[in-house]
Design an enzyme around this catalytic site. Structure first.
Site, PDB file in Angstrom:
ATOM      1  N   ALA A  65     -50.525  40.495   7.855  1.00  0.00           N
ATOM      2  CA  ALA A  65     -49.402  40.940   8.681  1.00  0.00           C
ATOM      3  C   ALA A  65     -48.411  39.791   8.844  1.00  0.00           C
ATOM      4  CB  ALA A  65     -49.913  41.408  10.035  1.00  0.00           C
ATOM      5  N   GLY A 108     -54.239  41.699   7.420  1.00  0.00           N
ATOM      6  CA  GLY A 108     -53.695  43.050   7.222  1.00  0.00           C
ATOM      7  C   GLY A 108     -53.592  43.423   5.748  1.00  0.00           C
ATOM      8  N   GLU A 111     -56.900  44.656   4.953  1.00  0.00           N
ATOM      9  CA  GLU A 111     -57.029  46.002   5.542  1.00  0.00           C
ATOM     10  C   GLU A 111     -56.294  47.045   4.701  1.00  0.00           C
ATOM     11  OE1 GLU A 111     -55.749  44.558   9.458  1.00  0.00           O
ATOM     12  OE2 GLU A 111     -57.590  45.420  10.259  1.00  0.00           O
ATOM     13  N   GLU A 131     -57.986  36.308  11.019  1.00  0.00           N
ATOM     14  CA  GLU A 131     -57.453  36.624  12.359  1.00  0.00           C
ATOM     15  C   GLU A 131     -58.093  35.824  13.479  1.00  0.00           C
ATOM     16  OE1 GLU A 131     -57.904  38.867   9.997  1.00  0.00           O
ATOM     17  OE2 GLU A 131     -56.469  40.522  10.161  1.00  0.00           O
TER      18      GLU A 131
HETATM   19  C1  HXC Z   1     -45.535  35.466   7.719  1.00  0.00           C
HETATM   20  C2  HXC Z   1     -46.161  34.293   5.844  1.00  0.00           C
HETATM   21  C3  HXC Z   1     -47.480  34.798   5.951  1.00  0.00           C
HETATM   22  C4  HXC Z   1     -47.754  35.697   7.025  1.00  0.00           C
HETATM   23  C5  HXC Z   1     -47.391  33.522   4.231  1.00  0.00           C
HETATM   24  N1  HXC Z   1     -46.155  33.497   4.770  1.00  0.00           N
HETATM   25  N2  HXC Z   1     -48.206  34.290   4.930  1.00  0.00           N
HETATM   26  N3  HXC Z   1     -45.210  34.628   6.729  1.00  0.00           N
HETATM   27  N4  HXC Z   1     -46.755  36.011   7.869  1.00  0.00           N
HETATM   28  N5  HXC Z   1     -48.961  36.262   7.167  1.00  0.00           N
HETATM   29  C6  HXC Z   1     -44.974  32.774   4.280  1.00  0.00           C
HETATM   30  C7  HXC Z   1     -45.070  31.309   4.575  1.00  0.00           C
HETATM   31  O1  HXC Z   1     -44.673  31.045   5.894  1.00  0.00           O
HETATM   32  C8  HXC Z   1     -44.125  30.729   3.560  1.00  0.00           C
HETATM   33  O2  HXC Z   1     -42.808  30.929   4.004  1.00  0.00           O
HETATM   34  C9  HXC Z   1     -44.335  31.632   2.353  1.00  0.00           C
HETATM   35  O3  HXC Z   1     -44.914  32.832   2.879  1.00  0.00           O
HETATM   36  C10 HXC Z   1     -45.285  31.047   1.330  1.00  0.00           C
HETATM   37  O4  HXC Z   1     -46.481  30.649   1.974  1.00  0.00           O
HETATM   38  P1  HXC Z   1     -47.058  29.162   1.953  1.00  0.00           P
HETATM   39  O5  HXC Z   1     -47.869  28.985   3.192  1.00  0.00           O
HETATM   40  O6  HXC Z   1     -45.990  28.175   1.674  1.00  0.00           O
HETATM   41  O7  HXC Z   1     -47.996  29.239   0.662  1.00  0.00           O
HETATM   42  P2  HXC Z   1     -49.403  28.492   0.416  1.00  0.00           P
HETATM   43  O8  HXC Z   1     -49.280  27.044   0.847  1.00  0.00           O
HETATM   44  O9  HXC Z   1     -49.787  28.802  -0.973  1.00  0.00           O
HETATM   45  O10 HXC Z   1     -50.435  29.170   1.430  1.00  0.00           O
HETATM   46  C11 HXC Z   1     -50.710  30.534   1.292  1.00  0.00           C
HETATM   47  C12 HXC Z   1     -51.536  31.019   2.502  1.00  0.00           C
HETATM   48  C13 HXC Z   1     -50.784  30.691   3.810  1.00  0.00           C
HETATM   49  C14 HXC Z   1     -52.908  30.351   2.518  1.00  0.00           C
HETATM   50  C15 HXC Z   1     -51.727  32.529   2.311  1.00  0.00           C
HETATM   51  O11 HXC Z   1     -49.438  31.143   3.685  1.00  0.00           O
HETATM   52  C16 HXC Z   1     -51.373  31.361   5.008  1.00  0.00           C
HETATM   53  O12 HXC Z   1     -52.398  30.889   5.549  1.00  0.00           O
HETATM   54  N6  HXC Z   1     -50.751  32.423   5.515  1.00  0.00           N
HETATM   55  C17 HXC Z   1     -51.169  33.134   6.699  1.00  0.00           C
HETATM   56  C18 HXC Z   1     -52.347  33.985   6.400  1.00  0.00           C
HETATM   57  C19 HXC Z   1     -52.863  34.720   7.625  1.00  0.00           C
HETATM   58  O13 HXC Z   1     -53.270  34.108   8.615  1.00  0.00           O
HETATM   59  N7  HXC Z   1     -52.826  36.053   7.573  1.00  0.00           N
HETATM   60  C20 HXC Z   1     -53.336  36.912   8.634  1.00  0.00           C
HETATM   61  C21 HXC Z   1     -52.224  37.336   9.512  1.00  0.00           C
HETATM   62  S1  HXC Z   1     -52.849  38.194  10.888  1.00  0.00           S
HETATM   63  P3  HXC Z   1     -41.693  29.761   3.945  1.00  0.00           P
HETATM   64  O14 HXC Z   1     -40.505  30.396   4.584  1.00  0.00           O
HETATM   65  O15 HXC Z   1     -42.272  28.606   4.694  1.00  0.00           O
HETATM   66  O16 HXC Z   1     -41.531  29.500   2.467  1.00  0.00           O
HETATM   67  C22 HXC Z   1     -53.078  39.773  10.383  1.00  0.00           C
HETATM   68  C23 HXC Z   1     -53.442  40.729  11.470  1.00  0.00           C
HETATM   69  C24 HXC Z   1     -53.385  42.139  11.012  1.00  0.00           C
HETATM   70  O17 HXC Z   1     -52.953  40.082   9.268  1.00  0.00           O
HETATM   71  C25 HXC Z   1     -53.254  43.068  12.169  1.00  0.00           C
HETATM   72  C26 HXC Z   1     -53.062  44.496  11.768  1.00  0.00           C
HETATM   73  C27 HXC Z   1     -51.796  44.832  11.087  1.00  0.00           C
END
Ligand code: HXC
Length: 257
Positions: A65, A108, A111, A131
């Site tokens: 998400a 997400g 999911e 999460e």
């Molecule tokens: C918003 C995101 C994002 C996310 C990545 N980006 N994941 N933006 N929400 N979930 C953005 C980054 O900010 C970055 O933007 C660009 O995408 C590229 O990501 P990087 O981090 O630079 O790439 P990398 O170093 O290769 O790392 C990849 C990654 C990391 C390991 C996937 O991005 C990460 O940990 N992302 C978050 C993953 C996460 O926690 N997801 C769960 C979310 S909670 P910029 O602008 O800086 O280039 C969830 C709850 C669901 O899903 C609830 C129900 C719907």
């Protein structure tokens, strides 16, 4: 329909939906989820489409998400927003959905992958529920669908730690159907989709419906449900076609009716 965050194409009997926010690793904002499920509903009603493929542009299927969108949420705004009503709509799609995933499949995004019926992953794909590490938990079915797939033992381990799960481990635990070389992901997925597209659509549809009931119903009730679907297929032209083709020793030609 013109979509902002996805791209759709139809080739023959196969519809492909591509997540199209590659610079954000296809992180899912709410409009995007609505677009994905709206496209699926559209293809679910389109007669030529027999199989729906879901995949993502760029290096990852989806990093979860959109975190930026969630930072300001509070329980009341979430209740009023009712975003999960869109997620509930995935449950009502009747045609087979094949997910073709690669790179990160997180939160997400995981999911969303679990809303697919068949999952094909490129080797190197990493699945995870991160999460808990953000102080939250999955909210779009993650704790429910994962537990039903792998049992509570592994589900708790993966959900508590947020550890990355390789495609091979996901395969071993029955989360996905197949691991393929990254460069063959779409080719293998379309090959599988085309194979399914040759099967009688009504059979696939009622098998999906019955298998989903097996997950939710006790055995006896599930078997009563299965029986009605079995009877229903005898009202179809494809049942007559399938059985007469067998008797006449020829290839069946299924119309989906
Ligand atoms: C918003 C995101 C994002 C996310 C990545 N980006 N994941 N933006 N929400 N979930 C953005 C980054 O900010 C970055 O933007 C660009 O995408 C590229 O990501 P990087 O981090 O630079 O790439 P990398 O170093 O290769 O790392 C990849 C990654 C990391 C390991 C996937 O991005 C990460 O940990 N992302 C978050 C993953 C996460 O926690 N997801 C769960 C979310 S909670 P910029 O602008 O800086 O280039 C969830 C709850 C669901 O899903 C609830 C129900 C719907």
């Amino acid at each position: 329909y013109s979509f902002e965050f996805i791209e759709t194409t139809v080739k023959g009997n196969i519809a492909v939906i591509e997540l199209n926010r590659p610079r954000q690793l296809n992180s899912l904002n709410r409009k995007m989820v609505c677009e994905i499920v709206t496209a699926m509903e559209m293809f679910d009603r389109e007669e030529e489409v027999r199989i729906i493929v879901l995949t993502g542009k760029g290096r990852s299927f989806s990093a979860g998400a959109d975190i930026d969108e969630m930072t300001g949420d509070d329980p009341v705004s979430l209740e009023l927003l009712n975003q999960f009503a869109d997620w509930d709509r995935f449950t009502l799609i009747k045609k087979p959905i094949i997910g073709a995933v690669k790179g990160f499949v997180l939160g997400g995004g995981f999911e969303l992958a679990l809303c697919c019926d068949i999952l094909i992953a490129a080797s190197g794909t990493e699945f995870s529920f991160p999460e808990a590490g953000l102080g939250v938990m999955p909210g779009a079915g993650g704790t429910q669908r994962l537990t039903k797939l792998v049992g509570r033992t592994k589900a708790l381990e993966w959900l508590w730690t947020g550890e990355r799960i390789s495609a091979e481990t996901a395969l071993k635990h029955g989360v996905i159907n197949k691991v393929v070389a990254p460069e063959l992901l779409m080719e293998e997925t379309l090959k599988f989709a085309n194979r399914l597209a040759k099967q009688p659509p009504l059979s696939l549809r009622l098998i999906k419906d019955s298998v989903n009931k097996a997950v939710d119903y006790p055995l006896y009730e599930g078997m009563q449900y299965e029986r009605k679907n079995f009877y229903l297929l005898f009202a179809s032209q494809d049942q007559k076609e399938g059985m007469s083709a067998f008797v006449e020793k020829r290839r069946p030609d299924y119309q989906g009716k």
